[in-house]
Design a protein around this motif. Structure first.
Motif, PDB file in Angstrom:
ATOM      1  N   TYR A 152      58.466 -33.863  27.095  1.00 13.33           N
ATOM      2  CA  TYR A 152      58.202 -34.455  25.783  1.00 13.33           C
ATOM      3  C   TYR A 152      58.765 -33.544  24.699  1.00 13.33           C
ATOM      4  O   TYR A 152      58.512 -32.333  24.694  1.00 13.33           O
ATOM      5  N   TYR A 153      59.515 -34.159  23.796  1.00 14.03           N
ATOM      6  CA  TYR A 153      60.155 -33.439  22.708  1.00 14.03           C
ATOM      7  C   TYR A 153      59.640 -33.957  21.371  1.00 14.03           C
ATOM      8  O   TYR A 153      59.486 -35.171  21.202  1.00 14.03           O
ATOM      9  N   CYS A 154      59.417 -33.062  20.439  1.00 11.52           N
ATOM     10  CA  CYS A 154      59.210 -33.536  19.079  1.00 11.52           C
ATOM     11  C   CYS A 154      60.497 -33.309  18.297  1.00 11.52           C
ATOM     12  O   CYS A 154      61.298 -32.425  18.622  1.00 11.52           O
ATOM     13  N   ALA A 155      60.683 -34.145  17.311  1.00  9.70           N
ATOM     14  CA  ALA A 155      61.904 -34.117  16.519  1.00  9.70           C
ATOM     15  C   ALA A 155      61.565 -34.412  15.068  1.00  9.70           C
ATOM     16  O   ALA A 155      60.609 -35.138  14.788  1.00  9.70           O
ATOM     17  N   ALA A 156      62.353 -33.855  14.172  1.00  6.40           N
ATOM     18  CA  ALA A 156      62.117 -34.026  12.740  1.00  6.40           C
ATOM     19  C   ALA A 156      63.293 -34.748  12.102  1.00  6.40           C
ATOM     20  O   ALA A 156      64.457 -34.434  12.384  1.00  6.40           O
ATOM     21  N   SER A 157      62.967 -35.697  11.266  1.00  2.09           N
ATOM     22  CA  SER A 157      63.982 -36.452  10.532  1.00  2.09           C
ATOM     23  C   SER A 157      63.863 -36.156   9.045  1.00  2.09           C
ATOM     24  O   SER A 157      62.758 -36.020   8.526  1.00  2.09           O
ATOM     25  N   ARG A 158      64.989 -36.101   8.358  1.00  2.00           N
ATOM     26  CA  ARG A 158      64.956 -35.922   6.904  1.00  2.00           C
ATOM     27  C   ARG A 158      64.468 -37.172   6.191  1.00  2.00           C
ATOM     28  O   ARG A 158      64.132 -37.137   5.022  1.00  2.00           O
ATOM     29  N   LEU A 159      64.426 -38.287   6.897  1.00  2.00           N
ATOM     30  CA  LEU A 159      63.950 -39.521   6.283  1.00  2.00           C
ATOM     31  C   LEU A 159      62.445 -39.448   6.078  1.00  2.00           C
ATOM     32  O   LEU A 159      61.730 -38.933   6.938  1.00  2.00           O
ATOM     33  N   PRO A 160      61.961 -39.974   4.953  1.00  2.00           N
ATOM     34  CA  PRO A 160      60.514 -39.939   4.714  1.00  2.00           C
ATOM     35  C   PRO A 160      59.753 -41.019   5.474  1.00  2.00           C
ATOM     36  O   PRO A 160      58.531 -41.002   5.519  1.00  2.00           O
ATOM     37  N   ILE A 161      60.500 -41.955   6.052  1.00  2.00           N
ATOM     38  CA  ILE A 161      59.857 -43.072   6.731  1.00  2.00           C
ATOM     39  C   ILE A 161      59.924 -42.854   8.237  1.00  2.00           C
ATOM     40  O   ILE A 161      60.773 -42.133   8.741  1.00  2.00           O
TER      41      ILE A 161
END
Length: 121
Positions: free
Chosen positions: A91-100
């Motif tokens: 399981y990986y967590c990931a971050a997006s620059r999108l606020p949604i």
């Protein structure tokens, strides 16, 4: 630069539960959890918007998994209940620059190293 560190994986029997954590450094982003089983594509599991007001889940985990976040701690959680052997994956967590919230893998900019979840039958 954003760094993501997952924790909480492990070995559990079918029907059991685990809670994964994703600690993020730097600015708060929308966060997604993905998983990858051996020989399979990495797939979206759950996501939460920057504010925490919106969430999304893969059909396979709806009703069993809950994503939440504590922005004061810069941490996102994935509570997993009623685990099944088919939930076994990294399981990986990931971050997006999108606020949604988004389930698009290519829309995530930063990735953690992953944590192994193994569900025995």
């Amino acid at each position: 630069q954003v760094q993501l560190v997952e924790s909480g994986g492990g070995l559990v029997q079918a029907g059991g539960s685990l809670r994964l954590s994703c600690a993020a450094s730097g600015r708060t982003f929308s966060i997604g959890w993905f998983r990858q089983a051996p020989g399979k594509e990495r797939e979206f599991v759950a996501g939460i918007s920057w504010s925490g007001g919106s969430t999304d889940y893969a059909d396979s985990v709806k009703g069993r998994f809950t994503i939440s976040r504590d922005n004061a701690k810069n941490t996102v959680y994935l509570q997993m209940l009623m685990l099944k052997p088919e939930d076994t994956a990294v399981y990986y967590c990931a971050a997006s620059r999108l606020p949604i919230v988004t389930n698009g893998r290519r829309l995530y900019d930063y990735w953690g190293q992953g944590t192994q979840v193994t569900v025995s039958s």
